[in-house]
Design a protein around this motif. Sequence first.
Motif: not given
Length: 99
Positions: A68-91
Amino acid sequence: MDTSSTNRRRMRSGAVALGGMGLLAATLVACGSSDEPDKRCASRSTLNHLNNKECKSGGTGAYYYGGSVANGKVGGGSFDKSAVTRGGIGKSHSGSGGG
């Protein structure tokens, strides 16, 4: 006018409306069930959230996935797309869109 024909007419229009709502719901679920994580443009060195054009060819930014973005900075994720998954229904899924 016959009241039975009026009732039939109401039922038909109600069935059409309900059918349309079901189609709309199915479309929204299909759109929201992508495996693509949220992405936003950010500076690799400062983690500052940038305008999307900075991630285009020749820009100074890189795509940051998830988080997410807070105070103009990103956090809680990664520049590596494969390290992050999107939650679907029920996630569980948190994040915010941005540009």
